[in-house]
Scaffold this active site. Structure first.
Site, PDB file in Angstrom:
ATOM      1  N   GLU A 118       0.856  -1.195   0.000  1.00 21.67           N
ATOM      2  CA  GLU A 118       0.000   0.000   0.000  1.00 21.67           C
ATOM      3  C   GLU A 118       0.898   1.255   0.000  1.00 21.67           C
ATOM      4  O   GLU A 118       1.978   1.251   0.612  1.00 21.67           O
ATOM      5  CB  GLU A 118      -0.828  -0.040   1.292  1.00 21.67           C
ATOM      6  CG  GLU A 118      -1.717   1.141   1.565  1.00 21.67           C
ATOM      7  CD  GLU A 118      -2.401   1.024   2.951  1.00 21.67           C
ATOM      8  OE1 GLU A 118      -1.940   0.214   3.798  1.00 21.67           O
ATOM      9  OE2 GLU A 118      -3.384   1.740   3.167  1.00 21.67           O
ATOM     10  N   LYS A 155      -9.431   2.113  -1.731  1.00 21.06           N
ATOM     11  CA  LYS A 155      -9.610   1.449  -0.425  1.00 21.06           C
ATOM     12  C   LYS A 155     -10.970   1.769   0.198  1.00 21.06           C
ATOM     13  O   LYS A 155     -11.302   2.936   0.414  1.00 21.06           O
ATOM     14  CB  LYS A 155      -8.475   1.889   0.503  1.00 21.06           C
ATOM     15  CG  LYS A 155      -8.429   1.172   1.848  1.00 21.06           C
ATOM     16  CD  LYS A 155      -7.180   1.619   2.614  1.00 21.06           C
ATOM     17  CE  LYS A 155      -6.996   0.893   3.929  1.00 21.06           C
ATOM     18  NZ  LYS A 155      -5.745   1.294   4.603  1.00 21.06           N
ATOM     19  N   CYS A 215      -4.970  -3.321   2.708  1.00 22.24           N
ATOM     20  CA  CYS A 215      -4.691  -3.313   4.139  1.00 22.24           C
ATOM     21  C   CYS A 215      -5.919  -3.538   5.023  1.00 22.24           C
ATOM     22  O   CYS A 215      -6.444  -4.623   5.084  1.00 22.24           O
ATOM     23  CB  CYS A 215      -3.943  -2.036   4.499  1.00 22.24           C
ATOM     24  SG  CYS A 215      -2.897  -2.282   5.969  1.00 22.24           S
ATOM     25  N   VAL A 271       0.150  -2.322  10.753  1.00 17.83           N
ATOM     26  CA  VAL A 271       0.739  -1.946  12.046  1.00 17.83           C
ATOM     27  C   VAL A 271       0.140  -2.741  13.203  1.00 17.83           C
ATOM     28  O   VAL A 271       0.782  -2.902  14.242  1.00 17.83           O
ATOM     29  CB  VAL A 271       0.589  -0.426  12.320  1.00 17.83           C
ATOM     30  CG1 VAL A 271       1.452   0.366  11.353  1.00 17.83           C
ATOM     31  CG2 VAL A 271      -0.861   0.039  12.226  1.00 17.83           C
TER      32      VAL A 271
HETATM   33  C1  ACM Z   1      -3.784   0.096   7.244  1.00 16.46           C
HETATM   34  O1  ACM Z   1      -4.897  -0.036   6.756  1.00 16.46           O
HETATM   35  N1  ACM Z   1      -2.823   0.723   6.589  1.00 16.46           N
HETATM   36  C2  ACM Z   1      -3.456  -0.454   8.572  1.00 16.46           C
END
Ligand code: ACM
Length: 265
Positions: free
Chosen positions: A40, A111, A145, A172
């Site tokens: 990402e 996203k 992510c 993370v």
């Molecule tokens: C994320 O969605 N970058 C943790």
């Protein structure tokens, strides 16, 4: 069908677009594969402090420098790539990923589920969860992510025919790599999670990214996994058609046994 799929793990340097593109090119140039997934926001880094930084790095998905680089690579290497980038479109900004094919076509996913301060910089994705054809017509469902924590993301992509989930990430929280095992096996799809490494600090915020990029089989087996630190390129050979078989036992089908009338929407 034999198909070589891969994952690239590296450390983008914050706002250093030219350096990051060059690093990706250097890492990918010697690698032979049919499909490779990158992290990402791989071009820009992650921990933005203000809108000006986002404006500086955001690109058009079809005409930006990242599109140009990956079109060149895709043609030269006869490979498809998925890469996360900050997208600019009609004055709005999205945390997006592009699928770039050897014929030069580019498909974009924005996203759906924004994480943490991303909500300050990006619009929630409006592309929907879509499946696109990569090299040789292999069907790739794109997610990014934090989409992982909503099982509906992977389920929707699988119901729409994905054979492989491309999962570009800057993880993370500690749970995703294990959770994706369930996403793969409950949907009977391959998944490629490409995570970045390193630490970013900004204005008192600090995030350390967890690496452990991985490729999973349709039964949730770990076909390959990188370490928590260190650049890493891994390639495995699969048969994407395995993902078309949704039988769990001779009596059980992952999709046909679903009973949506029993579920909460
Ligand atoms: C994320 O969605 N970058 C943790």
């Amino acid at each position: 069908m034999s198909y070589r799929i891969g994952v690239l793990q590296f450390e983008p340097k914050f706002l250093e677009m030219e350096r990051n593109r060059k690093r990706m090119e250097d890492l990918l140039s010697p690698v032979e594969a049919d499909l490779i997934v990158l992290p990402e926001l791989a071009t820009s880094g992650y921990l933005f402090q203000n809108r000006e930084q986002v404006i500086r790095v955001a690109e058009d998905a079809q005409t930006g420098s990242t599109a140009a680089l990956f079109r060149k690579l895709a043609k030269a290497k006869s490979a498809s790539y998925v890469i996360g980038f900050a997208e600019k479109d009609k004055g709005k900004f999205y945390n997006s990923a592009m699928l770039v094919n050897p014929d030069g076509k580019i498909f974009v996913y924005r996203k759906t589920h924004l994480f943490f301060e991303e909500k300050k910089w990006f619009e929630p994705g409006n592309s929907g969860l879509n499946v696109f054809e990569a090299k040789n017509g292999v069907r790739v469902g794109m997610m990014i992510c934090f989409d992982w924590i909503f099982p509906e993301s992977a389920r929707t992509l699988a119901l729409r025919g994905a054979q492989i989930l491309s999962h570009s990430a800057n993880l993370v929280l500690p749970w995703c790599q294990q959770a994706m095992i369930t996403r793969s096996l409950e949907n009977r799809v391959f998944s490629i999670t490409s995570n970045r490494i390193g630490t970013e600090k900004n204005d008192g915020n600090e995030l350390t990214f967890t690496g452990m990029s991985q490729i999973l089989s349709t039964k949730g087996e770990i076909l390959t996994r990188c370490e928590t630190s260190g650049e890493c390129v891994k390639i495995v050979e699969i048969n994407p058609e395995e993902a078309d078989n949704k039988l769990i036992t001779e009596f059980n089908h992952a999709f046909l046994d679903r009973r949506p009338e029993m579920y909460e929407r």
